[in-house]
Design a protein around this motif. Structure first.
Motif, PDB file in Angstrom:
ATOM      1  N   ALA A   1       0.872  -1.172   0.000  1.00 23.30           N
ATOM      2  CA  ALA A   1       0.000   0.000   0.000  1.00 23.30           C
ATOM      3  C   ALA A   1       0.910   1.224   0.000  1.00 23.30           C
ATOM      4  O   ALA A   1       1.860   1.289   0.788  1.00 23.30           O
ATOM      5  N   VAL A   2       0.656   2.156  -0.903  1.00 25.04           N
ATOM      6  CA  VAL A   2       1.548   3.307  -1.065  1.00 25.04           C
ATOM      7  C   VAL A   2       0.735   4.600  -1.071  1.00 25.04           C
ATOM      8  O   VAL A   2      -0.265   4.718  -1.797  1.00 25.04           O
ATOM      9  N   VAL A   3       1.166   5.567  -0.264  1.00 24.72           N
ATOM     10  CA  VAL A   3       0.593   6.912  -0.271  1.00 24.72           C
ATOM     11  C   VAL A   3       1.642   7.855  -0.851  1.00 24.72           C
ATOM     12  O   VAL A   3       2.752   7.972  -0.308  1.00 24.72           O
ATOM     13  N   LEU A   4       1.302   8.501  -1.963  1.00 25.54           N
ATOM     14  CA  LEU A   4       2.235   9.414  -2.625  1.00 25.54           C
ATOM     15  C   LEU A   4       1.887  10.863  -2.291  1.00 25.54           C
ATOM     16  O   LEU A   4       0.708  11.212  -2.174  1.00 25.54           O
ATOM     17  N   PRO A   5       2.917  11.723  -2.179  1.00 32.37           N
ATOM     18  CA  PRO A   5       2.619  13.142  -2.047  1.00 32.37           C
ATOM     19  C   PRO A   5       2.011  13.666  -3.358  1.00 32.37           C
ATOM     20  O   PRO A   5       2.360  13.186  -4.432  1.00 32.37           O
ATOM     21  N   VAL A   6       1.113  14.626  -3.247  1.00 29.03           N
ATOM     22  CA  VAL A   6       0.418  15.150  -4.428  1.00 29.03           C
ATOM     23  C   VAL A   6       1.425  15.677  -5.454  1.00 29.03           C
ATOM     24  O   VAL A   6       2.313  16.464  -5.123  1.00 29.03           O
ATOM     25  N   GLY A   7       1.284  15.185  -6.697  1.00 33.60           N
ATOM     26  CA  GLY A   7       2.061  15.751  -7.802  1.00 33.60           C
ATOM     27  C   GLY A   7       3.522  15.339  -7.869  1.00 33.60           C
ATOM     28  O   GLY A   7       4.280  15.902  -8.667  1.00 33.60           O
ATOM     29  N   VAL A   8       3.946  14.376  -7.058  1.00 39.38           N
ATOM     30  CA  VAL A   8       5.363  13.971  -7.081  1.00 39.38           C
ATOM     31  C   VAL A   8       5.736  13.444  -8.477  1.00 39.38           C
ATOM     32  O   VAL A   8       4.928  12.806  -9.151  1.00 39.38           O
ATOM     33  N   ASP A   9       6.947  13.759  -8.892  1.00 40.68           N
ATOM     34  CA  ASP A   9       7.399  13.333 -10.228  1.00 40.68           C
ATOM     35  C   ASP A   9       7.957  11.910 -10.144  1.00 40.68           C
ATOM     36  O   ASP A   9       8.927  11.662  -9.438  1.00 40.68           O
ATOM     37  N   LEU A  10       7.315  10.995 -10.867  1.00 47.39           N
ATOM     38  CA  LEU A  10       7.790   9.606 -10.908  1.00 47.39           C
ATOM     39  C   LEU A  10       7.929   9.180 -12.364  1.00 47.39           C
ATOM     40  O   LEU A  10       7.189   8.329 -12.861  1.00 47.39           O
ATOM     41  N   ALA A  11       8.864   9.786 -13.047  1.00 42.27           N
ATOM     42  CA  ALA A  11       9.063   9.498 -14.468  1.00 42.27           C
ATOM     43  C   ALA A  11       9.313   8.012 -14.673  1.00 42.27           C
ATOM     44  O   ALA A  11      10.089   7.395 -13.939  1.00 42.27           O
ATOM     45  N   GLY A  12       8.632   7.424 -15.655  1.00 43.63           N
ATOM     46  CA  GLY A  12       8.853   6.028 -15.999  1.00 43.63           C
ATOM     47  C   GLY A  12       7.997   5.049 -15.250  1.00 43.63           C
ATOM     48  O   GLY A  12       8.070   3.845 -15.487  1.00 43.63           O
ATOM     49  N   ILE A  13       7.155   5.558 -14.339  1.00 39.87           N
ATOM     50  CA  ILE A  13       6.350   4.616 -13.554  1.00 39.87           C
ATOM     51  C   ILE A  13       5.289   3.970 -14.441  1.00 39.87           C
ATOM     52  O   ILE A  13       4.746   4.588 -15.339  1.00 39.87           O
ATOM     53  N   ASN A  14       5.031   2.697 -14.175  1.00 40.37           N
ATOM     54  CA  ASN A  14       4.045   1.950 -14.949  1.00 40.37           C
ATOM     55  C   ASN A  14       3.703   0.703 -14.160  1.00 40.37           C
ATOM     56  O   ASN A  14       4.328   0.409 -13.138  1.00 40.37           O
ATOM     57  N   ASP A  15       2.735  -0.033 -14.651  1.00 39.46           N
ATOM     58  CA  ASP A  15       2.430  -1.353 -14.115  1.00 39.46           C
ATOM     59  C   ASP A  15       3.734  -2.161 -14.063  1.00 39.46           C
ATOM     60  O   ASP A  15       4.477  -2.220 -15.042  1.00 39.46           O
ATOM     61  N   SER A  16       4.016  -2.768 -12.917  1.00 38.80           N
ATOM     62  CA  SER A  16       5.312  -3.443 -12.716  1.00 38.80           C
ATOM     63  C   SER A  16       5.586  -4.512 -13.769  1.00 38.80           C
ATOM     64  O   SER A  16       6.729  -4.784 -14.110  1.00 38.80           O
ATOM     65  N   LYS A  17       4.508  -5.128 -14.311  1.00 36.37           N
ATOM     66  CA  LYS A  17       4.703  -6.192 -15.307  1.00 36.37           C
ATOM     67  C   LYS A  17       5.265  -5.656 -16.624  1.00 36.37           C
ATOM     68  O   LYS A  17       5.780  -6.416 -17.432  1.00 36.37           O
ATOM     69  N   LYS A  18       5.150  -4.333 -16.829  1.00 32.56           N
ATOM     70  CA  LYS A  18       5.628  -3.736 -18.086  1.00 32.56           C
ATOM     71  C   LYS A  18       7.041  -3.176 -17.955  1.00 32.56           C
ATOM     72  O   LYS A  18       7.569  -2.587 -18.879  1.00 32.56           O
ATOM     73  N   LEU A  19       7.641  -3.370 -16.785  1.00 32.58           N
ATOM     74  CA  LEU A  19       8.984  -2.819 -16.526  1.00 32.58           C
ATOM     75  C   LEU A  19      10.019  -3.938 -16.439  1.00 32.58           C
ATOM     76  O   LEU A  19       9.696  -5.065 -16.070  1.00 32.58           O
ATOM     77  N   THR A  20      11.252  -3.606 -16.754  1.00 36.96           N
ATOM     78  CA  THR A  20      12.343  -4.568 -16.562  1.00 36.96           C
ATOM     79  C   THR A  20      12.701  -4.619 -15.072  1.00 36.96           C
ATOM     80  O   THR A  20      12.393  -3.682 -14.326  1.00 36.96           O
ATOM     81  N   PRO A  21      13.367  -5.703 -14.629  1.00 44.75           N
ATOM     82  CA  PRO A  21      13.792  -5.741 -13.215  1.00 44.75           C
ATOM     83  C   PRO A  21      14.625  -4.522 -12.821  1.00 44.75           C
ATOM     84  O   PRO A  21      14.452  -3.986 -11.721  1.00 44.75           O
ATOM     85  N   ALA A  22      15.500  -4.055 -13.715  1.00 38.33           N
ATOM     86  CA  ALA A  22      16.339  -2.889 -13.390  1.00 38.33           C
ATOM     87  C   ALA A  22      15.480  -1.635 -13.204  1.00 38.33           C
ATOM     88  O   ALA A  22      15.709  -0.838 -12.281  1.00 38.33           O
ATOM     89  N   GLN A  23      14.482  -1.459 -14.079  1.00 39.77           N
ATOM     90  CA  GLN A  23      13.576  -0.307 -13.950  1.00 39.77           C
ATOM     91  C   GLN A  23      12.777  -0.394 -12.657  1.00 39.77           C
ATOM     92  O   GLN A  23      12.605   0.609 -11.951  1.00 39.77           O
ATOM     93  N   ARG A  24      12.310  -1.601 -12.341  1.00 39.30           N
ATOM     94  CA  ARG A  24      11.537  -1.778 -11.100  1.00 39.30           C
ATOM     95  C   ARG A  24      12.380  -1.448  -9.876  1.00 39.30           C
ATOM     96  O   ARG A  24      11.915  -0.779  -8.951  1.00 39.30           O
TER      97      ARG A  24
END
Length: 210
Positions: free
Chosen positions: A39-62
């Motif tokens: 469970a994750v609570v993010l601060p409003v508007g935080v920049d998370l470039a590259g974030i996506n569904d974990s299944k679409k990312l490489t292990p290094a990106q994750r």
């Protein structure tokens, strides 16, 4: 990063909710190991470039995003339910239990939950919304999917040292060819899910005698 990944979070906040948590799990399908929720609570508007569904990312990106999330998130909670409990109550109930644990481990507690999938958490006093394919629609759920997946992968890599013959660090307990062949050859180990098809057929017959 498309701004509409924030749409569910923004809508919840527009209704007066302040602490919005995204929830997702990893490990419903494997033949071995725990189911892990985050469970994750993010601060409003935080920049998370590259974030996506974990299944679409490489292990290094994750791994990179996992480290970033632990640096910027307001709060992260983890819930882990082991194979024995999965066998006892079934994988769906175990998944929901791990999600409930993850929420309980958030500090401060959220006042709104965005949950990946079609189920909500029975008995939770917190208002909640289930979102099908939420890990590619909500930034908080995408964040939770990454944390859950990396956490579970690391658990399975550690377990590999205890049961090296199964190759858990390679397949993380999923029903790959090498994993299925190892079960046929060695039987199952304490972290196998004995109620799962692909394991129960190979449990040594003497274990069934009381």
């Amino acid at each position: 990063m498309p701004s509409d990944l924030w749409s569910f979070e923004n809508e919840a906040r527009s209704k007066g909710h302040q602490i919005v948590a995204g929830i997702d799990e990893a490990g419903r399908g494997p033949l071995a190991g725990p189911v892990v929720s985050a469970a994750v609570v993010l601060p409003v508007g935080v920049d998370l470039a590259g974030i996506n569904d974990s299944k679409k990312l490489t292990p290094a990106q994750r791994n990179r995003l996992y480290d970033r999330l632990y640096g910027v998130a307001q709060s992260i909670g983890i819930g882990v339910v082991d194979a024995a409990e999965i066998d006892r109550i079934n994988i769906l109930q175990a998944t929901l239990q791990s999600m409930t644990m993850a929420v309980a481990n958030l500090q401060p507690q959220p006042d709104y939950l965005l949950i990946d999938g079609i189920f909500t958490l029975a008995g939770s006093p917190v208002q909640q919304q289930a979102i099908k394919k939420g890990d590619s629609l909500s930034i908080s759920i995408a964040a939770a999917s990454i944390v859950a997946k990396v956490t579970r992968d690391r658990i399975m890599t550690q377990v590999d040292a205890l049961f090296p013959e199964f190759g858990f660090s390679r397949h993380k307990g999923y029903p790959t060819k090498i994993h299925r062949e190892a079960i046929v050859r060695y039987g199952c180990c304490p972290i196998h899910r004995r109620t799962f098809k692909g394991v129960r057929e190979y449990i040594k017959t003497e274990e069934n005698h009381h």
